[in-house]
Design a protein around this motif. Sequence first.
Motif, PDB file in Angstrom:
ATOM      1  N   LEU A 120      11.422  11.786  26.705  1.00 28.94           N
ATOM      2  CA  LEU A 120      12.036  11.488  28.003  1.00 28.94           C
ATOM      3  C   LEU A 120      12.758  10.152  27.992  1.00 28.94           C
ATOM      4  CD1 LEU A 120       9.266  12.771  30.432  1.00 28.94           C
ATOM      5  CD2 LEU A 120      11.556  13.698  30.154  1.00 28.94           C
ATOM      6  N   ILE A 121      12.153   9.146  27.366  1.00 28.72           N
ATOM      7  CA  ILE A 121      12.789   7.825  27.290  1.00 28.72           C
ATOM      8  C   ILE A 121      14.069   7.905  26.464  1.00 28.72           C
ATOM      9  CG2 ILE A 121      12.539   5.463  26.405  1.00 28.72           C
ATOM     10  CD1 ILE A 121      10.980   5.944  28.960  1.00 28.72           C
ATOM     11  N   ALA A 155      15.917  10.561  25.857  1.00 29.51           N
ATOM     12  CA  ALA A 155      16.913  11.349  26.588  1.00 29.51           C
ATOM     13  C   ALA A 155      17.566  10.522  27.688  1.00 29.51           C
ATOM     14  CB  ALA A 155      16.263  12.605  27.179  1.00 29.51           C
ATOM     15  N   SER A 156      16.783   9.756  28.423  1.00 28.62           N
ATOM     16  CA  SER A 156      17.338   8.908  29.477  1.00 28.62           C
ATOM     17  C   SER A 156      18.274   7.860  28.902  1.00 28.62           C
ATOM     18  CB  SER A 156      16.218   8.217  30.256  1.00 28.62           C
ATOM     19  OG  SER A 156      15.451   9.162  30.942  1.00 28.62           O
ATOM     20  N   MET A 157      17.867   7.243  27.811  1.00 27.62           N
ATOM     21  CA  MET A 157      18.729   6.249  27.171  1.00 27.62           C
ATOM     22  C   MET A 157      19.997   6.901  26.628  1.00 27.62           C
ATOM     23  SD  MET A 157      15.884   3.821  25.270  1.00 27.62           S
ATOM     24  CE  MET A 157      17.032   3.393  24.006  1.00 27.62           C
ATOM     25  N   ILE A 159      21.556   9.574  27.748  1.00 28.93           N
ATOM     26  CA  ILE A 159      22.456   9.874  28.864  1.00 28.93           C
ATOM     27  C   ILE A 159      23.189   8.610  29.300  1.00 28.93           C
ATOM     28  CG2 ILE A 159      22.528  10.539  31.306  1.00 28.93           C
ATOM     29  CD1 ILE A 159      20.191  12.493  30.636  1.00 28.93           C
ATOM     30  N   GLY A 160      22.459   7.504  29.409  1.00 27.54           N
ATOM     31  CA  GLY A 160      23.082   6.245  29.804  1.00 27.54           C
ATOM     32  C   GLY A 160      24.109   5.770  28.797  1.00 27.54           C
ATOM     33  N   SER A 212      20.134  15.212  43.848  1.00 30.15           N
ATOM     34  CA  SER A 212      20.077  13.753  43.741  1.00 30.15           C
ATOM     35  C   SER A 212      19.477  13.143  44.999  1.00 30.15           C
ATOM     36  CB  SER A 212      21.472  13.192  43.507  1.00 30.15           C
ATOM     37  OG  SER A 212      21.467  11.795  43.554  1.00 30.15           O
TER      38      SER A 212
END
Length: 165
Positions: free
Chosen positions: A19-20, A22-24, A26-27, A58
């Motif tokens: 998850l971390i 994937a979030s990074m 995307i950013g 959202s």
Amino acid sequence: MAESSIQFHVADYVMFSALIVASMGIGIYHAIAGSKQKTTSEYLLANRKMSVLPVSLSYVVTFMSSIFMLGFPAEMYLYGCSYIFNFVSVILSSLMIVTILVPLYHPLKLTSLYEYLEMRYKSVVVRKMGAVCGMLSNIMYMAVVLYGPAVAMKTEIDNCKTYCN
């Protein structure tokens, strides 16, 4: 001797790491590919071209907080099914907003409520006062949202100290 009920296992670490990452990812991707966004409307509003589903998801996720996760079950437990009326009022007010206010404000192509205040009252002072009130409201909201998990974690730590030794 009782063990703590909260322990990370290999699968938990793998999922948390995924998850971390994937979030990074995307950013980083949007930082590189998103350089086409030149105006405020393109950056904040996706150039007003997003469909209803991502916008509504959202909005819902923004308000999913400790108040929702900890507070609502406690309210239902304490007051029973009468708390359902809260949900009914939220649904009815949302329908009223969608049918009355959105058609009124959408054609104005505003970025924020504060723009509307300035346009309506022809005063930057009113816009700034509205912004200050909004910031104070959000600060108080965030204090409550952060306090809920802190109390839950403190309780879990105290329970673990009591029963794990």
